[in-house]
Design a protein around this motif. Structure first.
Motif, PDB file in Angstrom:
ATOM      1  N   TYR A 175      29.939   2.837  -1.989  1.00 34.16           N
ATOM      2  CA  TYR A 175      29.436   3.299  -0.641  1.00 34.16           C
ATOM      3  C   TYR A 175      28.462   2.509   0.123  1.00 34.16           C
ATOM      4  CZ  TYR A 175      24.938   4.538  -2.987  1.00 34.16           C
ATOM      5  OH  TYR A 175      23.879   4.039  -3.766  1.00 34.16           O
ATOM      6  N   ALA A 176      27.888   1.368  -0.558  1.00 33.23           N
ATOM      7  CA  ALA A 176      26.897   0.613   0.314  1.00 33.23           C
ATOM      8  C   ALA A 176      26.839  -0.815  -0.310  1.00 33.23           C
ATOM      9  CB  ALA A 176      25.399   1.239   0.075  1.00 33.23           C
ATOM     10  N   VAL A 177      26.055  -1.581   0.351  1.00 31.38           N
ATOM     11  CA  VAL A 177      25.629  -2.911  -0.068  1.00 31.38           C
ATOM     12  C   VAL A 177      24.120  -2.934  -0.219  1.00 31.38           C
ATOM     13  CG1 VAL A 177      27.736  -4.203   0.397  1.00 31.38           C
ATOM     14  CG2 VAL A 177      25.721  -4.153   2.172  1.00 31.38           C
ATOM     15  N   ARG A 178      23.326  -3.670  -1.030  1.00 25.33           N
ATOM     16  CA  ARG A 178      22.143  -4.074  -1.144  1.00 25.33           C
ATOM     17  C   ARG A 178      22.034  -5.533  -0.604  1.00 25.33           C
ATOM     18  NH1 ARG A 178      18.134  -6.143  -5.044  1.00 25.33           N
ATOM     19  NH2 ARG A 178      19.908  -6.165  -6.621  1.00 25.33           N
ATOM     20  N   LEU A 179      21.334  -5.942   0.497  1.00 28.79           N
ATOM     21  CA  LEU A 179      21.330  -7.108   1.166  1.00 28.79           C
ATOM     22  C   LEU A 179      19.716  -7.788   0.641  1.00 28.79           C
ATOM     23  CD1 LEU A 179      22.128  -6.365   4.814  1.00 28.79           C
ATOM     24  CD2 LEU A 179      23.540  -7.275   2.980  1.00 28.79           C
ATOM     25  N   VAL A 180      19.889  -8.900   0.232  1.00 28.60           N
ATOM     26  CA  VAL A 180      18.816  -9.648  -0.007  1.00 28.60           C
ATOM     27  C   VAL A 180      18.363 -10.592   1.035  1.00 28.60           C
ATOM     28  CG1 VAL A 180      17.776 -11.154  -1.844  1.00 28.60           C
ATOM     29  CG2 VAL A 180      19.563  -9.442  -2.513  1.00 28.60           C
ATOM     30  N   PHE A 181      17.239 -10.739   1.333  1.00 26.41           N
ATOM     31  CA  PHE A 181      16.800 -11.489   2.563  1.00 26.41           C
ATOM     32  C   PHE A 181      16.104 -12.657   1.956  1.00 26.41           C
ATOM     33  CE2 PHE A 181      17.731  -7.223   4.555  1.00 26.41           C
ATOM     34  CZ  PHE A 181      18.265  -7.614   5.525  1.00 26.41           C
ATOM     35  N   ASP A 182      15.858 -13.753   2.687  1.00 30.40           N
ATOM     36  CA  ASP A 182      15.373 -14.922   2.206  1.00 30.40           C
ATOM     37  C   ASP A 182      13.920 -14.837   2.476  1.00 30.40           C
ATOM     38  OD1 ASP A 182      14.834 -15.338   5.075  1.00 30.40           O
ATOM     39  OD2 ASP A 182      15.419 -17.399   4.963  1.00 30.40           O
ATOM     40  N   ASP A 183      13.449 -13.822   2.827  1.00 34.37           N
ATOM     41  CA  ASP A 183      11.990 -13.297   2.565  1.00 34.37           C
ATOM     42  C   ASP A 183      11.526 -12.678   1.448  1.00 34.37           C
ATOM     43  OD1 ASP A 183      12.484 -10.791   3.450  1.00 34.37           O
ATOM     44  OD2 ASP A 183      11.373 -10.605   5.234  1.00 34.37           O
ATOM     45  N   GLY A 184      12.479 -12.464   0.662  1.00 36.93           N
ATOM     46  CA  GLY A 184      12.235 -11.557  -0.548  1.00 36.93           C
ATOM     47  C   GLY A 184      12.463 -10.047  -0.456  1.00 36.93           C
ATOM     48  N   HIS A 185      12.811  -9.630   0.572  1.00 36.85           N
ATOM     49  CA  HIS A 185      12.969  -8.102   0.878  1.00 36.85           C
ATOM     50  C   HIS A 185      14.477  -7.990   0.469  1.00 36.85           C
ATOM     51  CE1 HIS A 185      12.837  -4.043   2.296  1.00 36.85           C
ATOM     52  NE2 HIS A 185      14.196  -4.432   2.905  1.00 36.85           N
ATOM     53  N   ASP A 186      14.432  -6.878  -0.776  1.00 38.86           N
ATOM     54  CA  ASP A 186      16.014  -6.708  -1.382  1.00 38.86           C
ATOM     55  C   ASP A 186      15.810  -5.388  -1.808  1.00 38.86           C
ATOM     56  OD1 ASP A 186      14.184  -6.484  -3.414  1.00 38.86           O
ATOM     57  OD2 ASP A 186      15.122  -7.879  -4.662  1.00 38.86           O
TER      58      ASP A 186
ATOM     59  N   THR B 264      24.274   1.630   3.781  1.00 41.44           N
ATOM     60  CA  THR B 264      25.573   2.471   3.566  1.00 41.44           C
ATOM     61  C   THR B 264      26.546   1.991   4.606  1.00 41.44           C
ATOM     62  OG1 THR B 264      24.801   4.244   4.872  1.00 41.44           O
ATOM     63  CG2 THR B 264      24.243   4.389   2.523  1.00 41.44           C
ATOM     64  N   TRP B 265      27.685   2.525   4.359  1.00 35.74           N
ATOM     65  CA  TRP B 265      28.773   2.170   5.209  1.00 35.74           C
ATOM     66  C   TRP B 265      28.581   3.077   6.686  1.00 35.74           C
ATOM     67  CZ3 TRP B 265      29.558  -1.393   2.481  1.00 35.74           C
ATOM     68  CH2 TRP B 265      29.971  -1.484   1.319  1.00 35.74           C
ATOM     69  N   LYS B 266      28.016   3.996   6.378  1.00 29.58           N
ATOM     70  CA  LYS B 266      27.587   4.874   7.592  1.00 29.58           C
ATOM     71  C   LYS B 266      26.226   4.214   8.314  1.00 29.58           C
ATOM     72  CE  LYS B 266      25.770   9.374   8.944  1.00 29.58           C
ATOM     73  NZ  LYS B 266      25.030  10.608   8.660  1.00 29.58           N
ATOM     74  N   PHE B 267      25.416   3.703   7.669  1.00 29.30           N
ATOM     75  CA  PHE B 267      24.321   2.877   8.354  1.00 29.30           C
ATOM     76  C   PHE B 267      24.807   1.655   9.045  1.00 29.30           C
ATOM     77  CE2 PHE B 267      21.218  -0.362   8.629  1.00 29.30           C
ATOM     78  CZ  PHE B 267      20.171   0.269   9.124  1.00 29.30           C
ATOM     79  N   LEU B 268      25.954   0.843   8.615  1.00 26.23           N
ATOM     80  CA  LEU B 268      26.282  -0.295   9.239  1.00 26.23           C
ATOM     81  C   LEU B 268      27.265   0.132  10.162  1.00 26.23           C
ATOM     82  CD1 LEU B 268      27.207  -2.369   5.924  1.00 26.23           C
ATOM     83  CD2 LEU B 268      25.373  -2.810   7.527  1.00 26.23           C
ATOM     84  N   SER B 269      27.957   1.253  10.221  1.00 25.71           N
ATOM     85  CA  SER B 269      28.867   1.646  11.312  1.00 25.71           C
ATOM     86  C   SER B 269      27.920   2.072  12.581  1.00 25.71           C
ATOM     87  CB  SER B 269      29.792   2.941  10.821  1.00 25.71           C
ATOM     88  OG  SER B 269      30.435   3.346  11.683  1.00 25.71           O
ATOM     89  N   GLU B 270      26.983   3.091  12.110  1.00 30.99           N
ATOM     90  CA  GLU B 270      26.186   3.383  13.237  1.00 30.99           C
ATOM     91  C   GLU B 270      25.285   2.346  13.946  1.00 30.99           C
ATOM     92  OE1 GLU B 270      23.688   6.430  11.235  1.00 30.99           O
ATOM     93  OE2 GLU B 270      25.208   8.105  11.662  1.00 30.99           O
ATOM     94  N   THR B 271      24.885   1.466  13.335  1.00 36.09           N
ATOM     95  CA  THR B 271      24.183   0.360  13.781  1.00 36.09           C
ATOM     96  C   THR B 271      25.021  -0.561  14.744  1.00 36.09           C
ATOM     97  OG1 THR B 271      22.531   0.425  11.759  1.00 36.09           O
ATOM     98  CG2 THR B 271      22.510  -1.564  13.295  1.00 36.09           C
ATOM     99  N   GLY B 272      26.236  -0.829  14.146  1.00 34.81           N
ATOM    100  CA  GLY B 272      27.098  -1.434  14.827  1.00 34.81           C
ATOM    101  C   GLY B 272      27.346  -0.890  16.302  1.00 34.81           C
ATOM    102  N   GLU B 273      27.575   0.263  16.320  1.00 32.72           N
ATOM    103  CA  GLU B 273      27.899   1.308  17.670  1.00 32.72           C
ATOM    104  C   GLU B 273      26.583   1.202  18.575  1.00 32.72           C
ATOM    105  OE1 GLU B 273      30.833   2.599  18.551  1.00 32.72           O
ATOM    106  OE2 GLU B 273      31.581   1.205  17.077  1.00 32.72           O
ATOM    107  N   THR B 274      25.350   1.271  17.965  1.00 33.79           N
ATOM    108  CA  THR B 274      24.062   1.609  18.730  1.00 33.79           C
ATOM    109  C   THR B 274      23.231   0.210  18.850  1.00 33.79           C
ATOM    110  OG1 THR B 274      23.003   2.477  16.828  1.00 33.79           O
ATOM    111  CG2 THR B 274      24.404   3.821  18.123  1.00 33.79           C
ATOM    112  N   LYS B 275      23.771  -0.928  18.431  1.00 34.37           N
ATOM    113  CA  LYS B 275      23.169  -2.245  18.393  1.00 34.37           C
ATOM    114  C   LYS B 275      22.184  -2.554  19.603  1.00 34.37           C
ATOM    115  CE  LYS B 275      24.849  -6.554  18.199  1.00 34.37           C
ATOM    116  NZ  LYS B 275      25.356  -7.652  17.880  1.00 34.37           N
ATOM    117  N   ASP B 276      22.595  -2.250  20.776  1.00 36.94           N
ATOM    118  CA  ASP B 276      21.882  -2.670  21.764  1.00 36.94           C
ATOM    119  C   ASP B 276      20.757  -2.033  21.987  1.00 36.94           C
ATOM    120  OD1 ASP B 276      23.919  -4.881  22.509  1.00 36.94           O
ATOM    121  OD2 ASP B 276      25.001  -3.648  23.878  1.00 36.94           O
ATOM    122  N   GLU B 277      21.080  -0.520  21.860  1.00 43.05           N
ATOM    123  CA  GLU B 277      19.822   0.430  21.909  1.00 43.05           C
ATOM    124  C   GLU B 277      18.923   0.153  20.710  1.00 43.05           C
ATOM    125  OE1 GLU B 277      23.049   1.317  21.689  1.00 43.05           O
ATOM    126  OE2 GLU B 277      23.414   2.110  23.778  1.00 43.05           O
ATOM    127  N   VAL B 278      19.289  -0.128  19.734  1.00 48.81           N
ATOM    128  CA  VAL B 278      18.123  -0.221  18.411  1.00 48.81           C
ATOM    129  C   VAL B 278      17.545  -1.714  18.887  1.00 48.81           C
ATOM    130  CG1 VAL B 278      18.227  -0.911  16.175  1.00 48.81           C
ATOM    131  CG2 VAL B 278      19.772   0.619  16.883  1.00 48.81           C
TER     132      VAL B 278
END
Length: 123
Positions: free
Chosen positions: A76-87, A92-106
């Motif tokens: 249902y999801a992925v954990r992204l690891v960033f180069d600043d150590g945040h992990d 979730t797929w829902k989060f990625l979908s919603e963020t993709g649809e509302t990216k400009d507003e976000v």
């Protein structure tokens, strides 16, 4: 037709060669490019979102952040690891979908929030 974000299922997740973008293609034919910076500053982790809306943190200085790794979390999801150590964010797929649809507003909301607090995208 309304998008059913709860039923969004990615067919492909790919990090760009420069590691600054997560490319997502969904089974319903939609696709989006999500910048590492946007994903990092809006991470669904408790570190960023807090445990209530008034605890949410404005994360500044992440214009150059990159994605170091993408780790599956169940089906249902992925954990992204960033180069600043945040992990700790579970994307979730829902989060990625919603963020993709509302990216400009976000993005616009994030930039306005930085300005309001006297913060910058750069360190």
């Amino acid at each position: 037709m309304a998008i059913e974000h709860d039923k969004a299922w990615p067919e492909q997740l790919r990090v760009s060669a420069d590691r600054r973008t997560l490319n997502v293609r969904f089974a319903d034919g939609r696709s989006c490019e999500l910048e590492a910076e946007l994903l990092r500053v809006r991470s669904p982790s408790a570190e960023v979102q807090g445990h209530s809306p008034d605890q949410r943190v404005t994360v500044a200085g992440k214009a150059d952040v990159t994605i170091s790794n993408v780790l599956p979390v169940g089906n249902y999801a992925v954990r992204l690891v960033f180069d600043d150590g945040h992990d700790t964010g579970i994307f979730t797929w829902k989060f990625l979908s919603e963020t993709g649809e509302t990216k400009d507003e976000v993005w616009a909301g994030y930039i306005a929030e930085l300005a309001e607090k006297g913060l910058s995208r750069t360190a």
